[in-house]
Design a protein around this motif. Structure first.
Motif, PDB file in Angstrom:
ATOM      1  N   LEU A 602      43.494 -43.982 -67.496  1.00  0.00           N
ATOM      2  CA  LEU A 602      44.379 -45.074 -67.094  1.00  0.00           C
ATOM      3  C   LEU A 602      45.675 -45.046 -67.909  1.00  0.00           C
ATOM      4  CD1 LEU A 602      45.092 -47.647 -65.592  1.00  0.00           C
ATOM      5  CD2 LEU A 602      43.667 -48.925 -67.191  1.00  0.00           C
ATOM      6  N   LEU A 603      45.576 -44.831 -69.213  1.00  0.00           N
ATOM      7  CA  LEU A 603      46.775 -44.777 -70.048  1.00  0.00           C
ATOM      8  C   LEU A 603      47.672 -43.608 -69.653  1.00  0.00           C
ATOM      9  CD1 LEU A 603      45.170 -45.616 -73.514  1.00  0.00           C
ATOM     10  CD2 LEU A 603      46.721 -47.068 -72.190  1.00  0.00           C
ATOM     11  N   GLU A 604      47.074 -42.509 -69.247  1.00  0.00           N
ATOM     12  CA  GLU A 604      47.857 -41.353 -68.804  1.00  0.00           C
ATOM     13  C   GLU A 604      48.618 -41.672 -67.516  1.00  0.00           C
ATOM     14  OE1 GLU A 604      47.134 -36.696 -67.448  1.00  0.00           O
ATOM     15  OE2 GLU A 604      45.498 -37.876 -68.296  1.00  0.00           O
ATOM     16  N   VAL A 605      47.964 -42.357 -66.592  1.00  0.00           N
ATOM     17  CA  VAL A 605      48.619 -42.749 -65.338  1.00  0.00           C
ATOM     18  C   VAL A 605      49.778 -43.697 -65.622  1.00  0.00           C
ATOM     19  CG1 VAL A 605      48.309 -44.044 -63.189  1.00  0.00           C
ATOM     20  CG2 VAL A 605      46.607 -42.348 -63.876  1.00  0.00           C
ATOM     21  N   LEU A 606      49.578 -44.664 -66.511  1.00  0.00           N
ATOM     22  CA  LEU A 606      50.655 -45.589 -66.865  1.00  0.00           C
ATOM     23  C   LEU A 606      51.813 -44.862 -67.529  1.00  0.00           C
ATOM     24  CD1 LEU A 606      48.615 -48.655 -68.243  1.00  0.00           C
ATOM     25  CD2 LEU A 606      49.561 -48.324 -65.952  1.00  0.00           C
ATOM     26  N   ALA A 607      51.505 -43.885 -68.368  1.00  0.00           N
ATOM     27  CA  ALA A 607      52.566 -43.116 -69.024  1.00  0.00           C
ATOM     28  C   ALA A 607      53.372 -42.324 -68.002  1.00  0.00           C
ATOM     29  CB  ALA A 607      51.959 -42.184 -70.071  1.00  0.00           C
ATOM     30  N   ASP A 608      52.697 -41.773 -66.993  1.00  0.00           N
ATOM     31  CA  ASP A 608      53.407 -41.044 -65.942  1.00  0.00           C
ATOM     32  C   ASP A 608      54.357 -41.964 -65.177  1.00  0.00           C
ATOM     33  OD1 ASP A 608      52.156 -38.692 -66.598  1.00  0.00           O
ATOM     34  OD2 ASP A 608      50.588 -38.870 -65.063  1.00  0.00           O
ATOM     35  N   LEU A 609      53.928 -43.178 -64.913  1.00  0.00           N
ATOM     36  CA  LEU A 609      54.801 -44.133 -64.234  1.00  0.00           C
ATOM     37  C   LEU A 609      55.966 -44.543 -65.131  1.00  0.00           C
ATOM     38  CD1 LEU A 609      52.229 -46.378 -62.323  1.00  0.00           C
ATOM     39  CD2 LEU A 609      54.090 -45.058 -61.306  1.00  0.00           C
ATOM     40  N   ASP A 610      55.711 -44.666 -66.420  1.00  0.00           N
ATOM     41  CA  ASP A 610      56.810 -44.940 -67.355  1.00  0.00           C
ATOM     42  C   ASP A 610      57.875 -43.856 -67.266  1.00  0.00           C
ATOM     43  OD1 ASP A 610      55.684 -47.246 -68.276  1.00  0.00           O
ATOM     44  OD2 ASP A 610      54.794 -46.360 -70.069  1.00  0.00           O
ATOM     45  N   ARG A 611      57.437 -42.610 -67.299  1.00  0.00           N
ATOM     46  CA  ARG A 611      58.388 -41.499 -67.254  1.00  0.00           C
ATOM     47  C   ARG A 611      59.137 -41.461 -65.931  1.00  0.00           C
ATOM     48  NH1 ARG A 611      54.207 -39.030 -70.380  1.00  0.00           N
ATOM     49  NH2 ARG A 611      53.114 -38.388 -68.489  1.00  0.00           N
ATOM     50  N   ALA A 612      58.439 -41.776 -64.829  1.00  0.00           N
ATOM     51  CA  ALA A 612      59.106 -41.783 -63.521  1.00  0.00           C
ATOM     52  C   ALA A 612      60.184 -42.848 -63.465  1.00  0.00           C
ATOM     53  CB  ALA A 612      58.069 -41.999 -62.414  1.00  0.00           C
ATOM     54  N   HIS A 613      59.894 -44.037 -64.016  1.00  0.00           N
ATOM     55  CA  HIS A 613      60.899 -45.103 -64.040  1.00  0.00           C
ATOM     56  C   HIS A 613      62.092 -44.711 -64.913  1.00  0.00           C
ATOM     57  CE1 HIS A 613      59.400 -48.580 -61.786  1.00  0.00           C
ATOM     58  NE2 HIS A 613      58.182 -48.194 -62.112  1.00  0.00           N
ATOM     59  N   GLU A 614      61.818 -44.097 -66.048  1.00  0.00           N
ATOM     60  CA  GLU A 614      62.918 -43.679 -66.914  1.00  0.00           C
ATOM     61  C   GLU A 614      63.785 -42.623 -66.236  1.00  0.00           C
ATOM     62  OE1 GLU A 614      60.970 -42.348 -70.399  1.00  0.00           O
ATOM     63  OE2 GLU A 614      60.333 -44.358 -71.059  1.00  0.00           O
ATOM     64  N   GLU A 615      63.154 -41.708 -65.520  1.00  0.00           N
ATOM     65  CA  GLU A 615      63.907 -40.666 -64.840  1.00  0.00           C
ATOM     66  C   GLU A 615      64.785 -41.245 -63.741  1.00  0.00           C
ATOM     67  OE1 GLU A 615      65.342 -36.908 -63.942  1.00  0.00           O
ATOM     68  OE2 GLU A 615      64.192 -37.631 -65.675  1.00  0.00           O
ATOM     69  N   PHE A 616      64.231 -42.175 -62.965  1.00  0.00           N
ATOM     70  CA  PHE A 616      65.020 -42.791 -61.900  1.00  0.00           C
ATOM     71  C   PHE A 616      66.154 -43.627 -62.466  1.00  0.00           C
ATOM     72  CE2 PHE A 616      61.960 -41.311 -58.970  1.00  0.00           C
ATOM     73  CZ  PHE A 616      62.475 -41.480 -57.694  1.00  0.00           C
ATOM     74  N   GLN A 617      65.911 -44.263 -63.601  1.00  0.00           N
ATOM     75  CA  GLN A 617      66.972 -45.054 -64.207  1.00  0.00           C
ATOM     76  C   GLN A 617      68.106 -44.151 -64.705  1.00  0.00           C
ATOM     77  OE1 GLN A 617      65.599 -47.661 -67.274  1.00  0.00           O
ATOM     78  NE2 GLN A 617      67.563 -48.689 -67.522  1.00  0.00           N
ATOM     79  N   ARG A 618      67.764 -43.006 -65.250  1.00  0.00           N
ATOM     80  CA  ARG A 618      68.795 -42.078 -65.713  1.00  0.00           C
ATOM     81  C   ARG A 618      69.616 -41.517 -64.559  1.00  0.00           C
ATOM     82  NH1 ARG A 618      64.737 -40.195 -69.368  1.00  0.00           N
ATOM     83  NH2 ARG A 618      64.220 -38.562 -67.892  1.00  0.00           N
ATOM     84  N   GLN A 619      68.941 -41.221 -63.470  1.00  0.00           N
ATOM     85  CA  GLN A 619      69.639 -40.636 -62.333  1.00  0.00           C
ATOM     86  C   GLN A 619      70.352 -41.665 -61.471  1.00  0.00           C
ATOM     87  OE1 GLN A 619      66.825 -38.318 -60.160  1.00  0.00           O
ATOM     88  NE2 GLN A 619      66.408 -36.887 -61.849  1.00  0.00           N
ATOM     89  N   GLY A 620      70.035 -42.953 -61.710  1.00  0.00           N
ATOM     90  CA  GLY A 620      70.662 -44.008 -60.917  1.00  0.00           C
ATOM     91  C   GLY A 620      70.231 -44.002 -59.474  1.00  0.00           C
TER      92      GLY A 620
END
Length: 629
Positions: A602-620
Motif C-alpha cells: 500500500l505504501l508503495e502504491v501511495l508513493a507512486d501516486l505521489d510521484r505521478a502528481h509531482e511529475e504532472f505538477q512540474r509539466q503543468g
C-alpha cells in the motif's frame, strides 16, 4: 474554480467579478463575500464569512436585508489519468475479498481508522459510488458491516454510532433507493403539505388560539385538540405503514441483498434467544431510522418537495417521523423517556410492529447475486417511456454557418428504444434518434452558446460518423434528470466515447480547448458509467479514487510506524483501540509477515501516486479551462 471572465470562479461571464487586492469574489450581481488573502493561504481555506448584499441592493430594499454568515471551505485537487489509479483500485477491490478478522493493513482498514467525523460521510459516499461502478457495492457493505459487528459487544449499540459502516449503508440507500423512497412516501407527504392541518399532542406546545382558527369552531379544550390530532396522525400513519409493508416488490434488489447479508451477519454474531430482535433492529435501524424517518422530517433534502415546510407543517412531519422511528425500534422504547405525551399513539404503533417484522422477513427473502452497477446492462425496457417534455433543440452547425435562432422548441419523448421529438405531443410526424446509436451524453459549457443548462447527445451513424445534437433544459434539475435518463437508456451501448468536447465548434475552433479541427479528439472525459438516480451525478471513478488517495495519506505515517518501523510489532493497526482482533493473530509470525507485506504494498502504491502528481505538477499538465472573454 474558473469562469470565462475572471478565470477563478464558475459563474457565467457577465455575473461575476474579482478583486485581487482584497480577495473579494461576488457572483450573480446580488451578493458578495470577502475572503482575506491570509485565509486563502490556508491549506485548505476554511472559515466563516459574511454574505454581503451587492452595493445598491440593500438601499433598494429600504435597508431591511438581514445578515447571513456562510461556512466556506475551498478544496482543490488534480485528477490524474485513469492508469495511475489502477494499482490503488486493485488494492481497494482486493480488500473486500479478504478475511475481515485479519485485515488491518488494507486500504479500507486504514481508511476506517483515519476517517474523522467531518469527512466520514463524504468518504462513505465516495466508496459506495466507487464500488457500485465495479459491481461490488454488496461486498463492500458486507465487509464494513462484518467489521462493525465483530467488534460490537452490546447488541443495543449496534450501528448506533456514525461509523464508516453506518455511513456507507446510509449513503448506499440514498444512492440506489431514492425512487423507491418517493414511491412509498410522496403521496402522504404531499397530503400533509396540502392539508396543513393543526396537529399537536404535547400539551406544553398546544396553541389553542391557533387550533380554533384552523380546526375548530369556538374555543377548543386540550382534550379536543389531542383527540383531533390523534385522528389526523393515525390518518397519515396508516397509509405510510401500508405503503412500507407493501413495498417489498418495489424495493431495489441491491438494497434487499445488502439487508440479507446484514441479517446473516448479525444472526451469526448474536445467536442467543434473548437477542432474537437484533436481526430485525439491524435492518429497521437503517431503513426506518436513517431513511424513511429523515425523509419525512425534511422532505426537501430528499427531493420529496421543492420547498421546506412552514412551521405548522414541519411540526406535523416531526410527529410523524417520531412515530415512524418508534415503529422502526419495534416499540422497545415506548412509554420511556420524556415524551410520555406520545402515549395516545402507542396502541397504533404496537399494532404495526408485527406487520413490520413480517415485512422485514419478506424483504430479505431474495435470491441471486446480481449487483447494482458493474457491467452495463439494459436498465429500461424498450416500450417504457422514461421521460418526456419540451426541450430546445439545436443541431451541430456546418463549418462557417451560425444562425441567430438555431434552437427550436420540440417535444421530446425518451423510451428504451429511441429519443423521438416533434413540434407538439400530439404531432404524428416525429423524428427520432435510436438509443443504440448514442455514444455520449454530456453537459455543455455555458460559454459555448452563452446559454445555461445545455447538454449534448453524441450519436454515431452506420458509416461511423459522429453527430451532435444540443438540447437546452429550463433549469438545472431538469438537466440532471434528462442526463440521468439518457445515460440509463444507453447504458448497454458499446463503443462509448472516452472523451468529448464540452464546448461547441464555432468560428473555426472549439470553444473549450481552442483546437481548430472539428474531428479533434475531445478534451474532457465522458461519464459513460451507469448513473445512480435522477438526483445523483454519474460515477466518476478517477475523481473518487483520488479522494480515497488523499484520505489514505492521512494514515500513511501511522501505517509505516505500525508495520514497518516497529520491530516488536505484536498487534494490528486496530489493536491499540481495543477493537481489533485477538492477540492470537498478532503473535503469529506468518500473520505478521503478511501484514507487513500488505502495508509495504500500500505504501508503495501511495508513493507512486505521489510521484505521478509531482511529475504532472512540474509539466503543468492540467485540464484546459474555458477560454477568456
Amino acid at each position: 474554480m474558473r469562469c470565462w471572465s475572471c478565470g477563478r470562479c464558475r459563474a457565467p461571464r457577465p455575473r461575476c467579478g474579482w478583486s485581487s487586492g482584497t480577495g473579494t469574489w461576488w457572483a450573480r450581481m446580488t451578493s458578495w463575500v470577502e475572503f482575506p488573502p491570509q485565509t486563502l493561504q490556508q491549506k485548505p481555506p476554511n472559515g466563516w464569512f459574511r454574505l454581503l448584499p451587492f452595493p445598491g441592493t440593500e438601499e433598494d430594499s429600504g435597508g431591511s436585508l438581514g445578515a447571513l454568515r456562510l461556512k466556506v471551505r475551498l478544496t482543490e485537487d488534480r485528477v490524474l489519468p485513469s492508469q495511475h489509479y489502477q494499482p490503488l483500485m486493485a488494492l481497494l477491490l482486493e480488500s473486500v475479498r479478504g478475511p475481515v478478522e485479519e485485515d488491518t493493513a488494507s486500504p479500507l482498514a486504514v481508511l476506517e481508522e483515519v476517517a474523522s467525523g467531518d469527512c466520514r460521510r463524504d468518504l462513505a459516499t465516495t466508496l459506495v459510488k466507487l464500488f457500485l461502478g465495479q459491481g461490488l457495492a454488496g461486498p463492500l457493505l458486507d465487509y464494513l458491516t462484518r467489521r462493525e459487528v465483530a467488534r460490537t459487544r452490546d447488541p443495543n449499540t449496534l450501528f448506533r454510532s456514525n461509523s464508516l459502516a453506518s455511513k456507507s449503508m446510509q449513503q448506499f440507500m440514498k444512492l440506489v433507493g431514492m425512487r423507491y423512497l418517493h414511491e412509498v412516501l410522496k403521496p402522504v407527504v404531499s397530503r400533509v403539505f396540502e392539508e396543513r392541518k393543526y396537529v399537536e399532542l404535547d400539551p406544553c406546545k398546544m396553541d389553542l388560539s391557533r387550533a380554533r382558527r384552523i380546526s375548530f369552531k369556538g374555543a377548543p379544550s386540550e382534550d379536543q385538540v389531542r383527540e383531533s390530532s390523534l385522528g389526523l396522525l393515525t390518518g397519515y400513519l396508516g397509509p405510510i405503514v401500508d405503503a412500507i409493508v407493501g413495498s417489498v416488490a418495489r424495493c431495489p434488489p441491491a438494497m434487499r441483498r445488502a439487508f440479507k447479508q446484514l441479517r446473516l451477519c448479525v444472526e451469526e454474531r448474536f445467536p442467543q434467544a434473548e437477542h432474537q430482535d437484533v436481526k430485525y433492529l439491524a435492518i429497521s435501524g437503517f431503513l426506518f431510522l436513517r431513511f424513511f424517518a429523515p425523509a419525512i422530517l425534511t422532505p426537501k433534502l430528499f427531493d420529496l418537495r421543492d420547498q421546506h415546510a412552514d412551521p405548522q407543517t414541519s411540526r406535523s412531519l416531526l410527529l410523524l417521523a417520531k412515530a415512524v422511528q418508534s415503529i422502526g425500534n419495534l416499540g422497545q422504547q415506548l412509554g420511556q423517556g420524556k415524551e410520555l405525551w406520545m402515549a395516545p399513539l402507542h396502541p397504533f404503533l404496537l399494532q404495526s410492529i408485527s406487520r413490520v417484522r413480517a415485512f422485514l422477513d419478506e424483504l430479505v427473502d431474495v435470491d441471486g447475486e446480481e449487483e447494482a452497477g458493474g457491467p452495463a446492462r439494459a436498465l429500461v425496457p424498450p416500450s417504457v417511456t422514461l421521460r418526456e417534455g419540451y426541450l430546445l433543440k439545436r443541431k451541430e452547425e456546418p463549418a462557417g454557418l451560425a444562425t441567430r435562432f438555431a434552437f427550436k422548441k420540440r417535444y421530446f419523448r425518451l423510451s428504451g428504444e429511441d429519443l423521438s421529438y416533434a413540434k407538439s405531443p400530439e404531432c404524428q410526424v416525429r423524428s427520432s434518434i435510436p438509443v443504440s446509436h448514442i455514444r455520449a451524453v454530456e453537459r455543455v459549457d455555458e460559454g459555448a452558446f452563452q446559454l445555461p443548462h445545455v447538454m449534448q447527445v453524441v450519436t454515431q451513424d452506420g458509416a461511423g460518423a459522429l453527430h451532435t445534437t444540443y438540447l437546452q433544459c429550463k433549469n438545472v434539475n431538469e438537466l440532471n434528470q434528462w442526463l440521468s435518463a439518457l445515460r440509463k437508456a444507453s447504458a448497454p451501448n458499446q463503443d462509448k466515447l472516452a472523451a468529448c468536447h464540452p464546448g461547441a465548434f464555432r468560428g473555426g475552433r472549439w470553444t473549450c480547448c481552442l483546437q481548430a479541427e472539428r474531428p479533434a479528439v475531445g478534451c474532457s472525459r465522458t461519464h459513460s458509467a451507469v448513473t445512480l438516480g435522477d438526483w445523483s451525478d454519474p460515477l466518476d471513478p478517477d475523481a473518487e479514487t483520488q479522494m480515497v488517495y488523499r484520505q489514505l495519506l492521512l494514515g500513511r505515517d501511522q501505517l509505516r510506524m505500525k508495520f514497518l518501523e516497529d520491530s516488536h510489532l505484536d498487534t494490528g493497526l486496530e489493536a491499540d483501540t481495543g477493537r481489533g482482533p485477538s492477540a492470537t493473530h498478532g503473535t503469529c509470525p506468518e500473520f505478521l509477515t503478511g501484514q507487513r507485506a500488505a502495508a509495504a504494498h500500500l505504501l508503495e502504491v501511495l508513493a507512486d501516486l505521489d510521484r505521478a502528481h509531482e511529475e504532472f505538477q512540474r509539466q503543468g499538465q492540467v485540464a484546459p479551462g474555458p477560454p477568456g472573454p
